[in-house]
Motif scaffolding. Structure first.
Motif, PDB file in Angstrom:
ATOM      1  N   ASP A   4       0.953  -1.105  -0.188  1.00 25.21           N
ATOM      2  CA  ASP A   4       0.019   0.086   0.219  1.00 25.21           C
ATOM      3  C   ASP A   4       0.917   1.205   0.147  1.00 25.21           C
ATOM      4  OD1 ASP A   4      -1.576   2.206   0.811  1.00 25.21           O
ATOM      5  OD2 ASP A   4      -3.048   0.901   1.795  1.00 25.21           O
ATOM      6  N   PRO A   5       0.640   2.407  -0.993  1.00 21.59           N
ATOM      7  CA  PRO A   5       1.660   3.350  -0.956  1.00 21.59           C
ATOM      8  C   PRO A   5       1.733   4.076   0.191  1.00 21.59           C
ATOM      9  CG  PRO A   5       0.295   3.155  -2.812  1.00 21.59           C
ATOM     10  CD  PRO A   5      -0.281   2.170  -1.875  1.00 21.59           C
ATOM     11  N   GLY A   6       0.694   4.090   1.115  1.00 30.06           N
ATOM     12  CA  GLY A   6       0.515   4.724   2.280  1.00 30.06           C
ATOM     13  C   GLY A   6       1.292   4.157   3.298  1.00 30.06           C
ATOM     14  N   LEU A   7       1.837   3.151   3.051  1.00 29.95           N
ATOM     15  CA  LEU A   7       2.883   2.455   4.049  1.00 29.95           C
ATOM     16  C   LEU A   7       4.432   2.755   3.752  1.00 29.95           C
ATOM     17  CD1 LEU A   7       0.952  -0.939   4.639  1.00 29.95           C
ATOM     18  CD2 LEU A   7       1.049   1.019   5.931  1.00 29.95           C
ATOM     19  N   SER A   8       4.562   3.320   2.805  1.00 24.04           N
ATOM     20  CA  SER A   8       6.134   3.410   2.185  1.00 24.04           C
ATOM     21  C   SER A   8       6.647   4.415   2.635  1.00 24.04           C
ATOM     22  CB  SER A   8       5.928   3.638   0.392  1.00 24.04           C
ATOM     23  OG  SER A   8       5.362   5.065   0.265  1.00 24.04           O
ATOM     24  N   GLN A   9       6.236   5.312   3.237  1.00 26.05           N
ATOM     25  CA  GLN A   9       6.905   6.359   3.997  1.00 26.05           C
ATOM     26  C   GLN A   9       7.456   7.314   2.975  1.00 26.05           C
ATOM     27  OE1 GLN A   9       9.230   5.387   7.494  1.00 26.05           O
ATOM     28  NE2 GLN A   9       8.083   3.457   7.657  1.00 26.05           N
ATOM     29  N   ARG A  10       6.972   7.223   1.848  1.00 31.12           N
ATOM     30  CA  ARG A  10       7.587   7.825   0.458  1.00 31.12           C
ATOM     31  C   ARG A  10       7.861   9.392   0.823  1.00 31.12           C
ATOM     32  NH1 ARG A  10       9.101   5.312  -4.150  1.00 31.12           N
ATOM     33  NH2 ARG A  10       9.489   6.964  -5.895  1.00 31.12           N
ATOM     34  N   SER A 189      10.244  10.468   9.131  1.00 26.55           N
ATOM     35  CA  SER A 189       8.929   9.695   9.347  1.00 26.55           C
ATOM     36  C   SER A 189       8.477   9.724  10.808  1.00 26.55           C
ATOM     37  CB  SER A 189       8.722   8.569   8.621  1.00 26.55           C
ATOM     38  OG  SER A 189       9.578   7.522   9.279  1.00 26.55           O
TER      39      SER A 189
END
Length: 263
Positions: A4-10, A189
């Motif tokens: 999930d992109p929300g978990l990437s800390q991008r 983060s």
């Protein structure tokens, strides 16, 4: 499975996660991945670097490890339980008690496995422990002060092979992150900030806390209390192990050699 992109800390310049799956989640877009496995892969790695030994990480402890040792003309470390005088194992103390080889294949189920898997995903992989956390952070800030950094706590394994978050790796990762933040790194983060806070909470008593934590007690019960003592040598090493072509080399030693005026 896709993360999930929300978990990437991008969105963050300093990131933190656990294990190989966590590394997969946060390493995309990172310039540098820092791998932490305090008890004992990255502690042993730093002791090896201090002794002038280059280290080849290996995720296997079978014929493939022997083949890797042959390929690199290296000594193959034995399992901790097979250690004996004159034989190097995953125990950092074994390196101090043995004539140093030029190269060492070091199998480990956690830190070494992550180091084996990450090079194709991260621009640069570095090994860090409590012994060299400050040196690693200082080197990163000097070499690339705008780098996006993913710090990965390796953790341990439960009997069913699932990840066991190991507090010593949280402290080791937090030590790197705290040094980065104190030297001006930005956009950490929430996970990275929490790891740094965990380190600051035990920094003054880390030697006793390492002996009290589950992994420290496990090593003590196995007859290896000296490995925990060595892991607690906070700030004692100036090495920066970087992974190049499948082998960890000390970036500071390489620079010194390259910049020398010998001859």
């Amino acid at each position: 499975m896709p993360v999930d992109p929300g978990l990437s800390q991008r969105a963050h310049g300093v990131r933190f996660e656990w294990g190989l799956s966590g590394a997969d989640a946060i390493v995309d877009g990172a310039d540098i991945a820092v791998i932490v496995d305090v008890l004992s892969f990255t502690t042993t790695l730093t002791v090896a670097m201090d002794a002038g030994i280059d280290v080849i990480p290996c995720r296997w402890r079978d014929d493939r490890a022997s083949q890797l040792a042959e390929e690199f003309d290296a000594v193959l470390a034995v399992g901790r339980s097979a250690g004996s005088p004159g034989r190097i194992s995953l125990c950092p103390a074994s390196i101090r008690n043995t004539p140093p080889p030029a190269r060492l294949v070091l199998p480990s189920p956690n830190g070494s496995t992550i180091a084996h898997e990450l090079p194709s995903r991260a621009g640069l992989c570095i090994g860090a422990s409590l012994r060299n956390a400050a040196a690693v952070a200082a080197w990163i800030r000097a070499e690339n002060p705008t780098a996006v950094i993913a710090v990965i706590a390796s953790g341990e394994r439960w009997p069913d092979a699932s990840l066991r978050p190991a507090v010593e790796d949280l402290w080791g990762a937090g030590a790197v992150i705290a040094e980065l933040l104190d030297s001006g790194a930005a956009d950490a983060s929430a996970e990275a900030v929490a790891a740094a806070a965990a380190w600051r909470a035990v920094k003054q008593s880390v030697a006793s806390e390492l002996l009290r934590c589950a992994s420290g007690q496990e090593l003590n019960a196995m007859g290896h209390p000296e490995d925990v003592v060595i892991a607690a040598e906070t700030g004692s090493s100036g090495c920066v192990p970087i992974l190049r072509d499948g082998m960890f080399v000390d970036a500071t030693r390489r620079r010194t050699i390259a910049g020398s005026t010998e001859g």
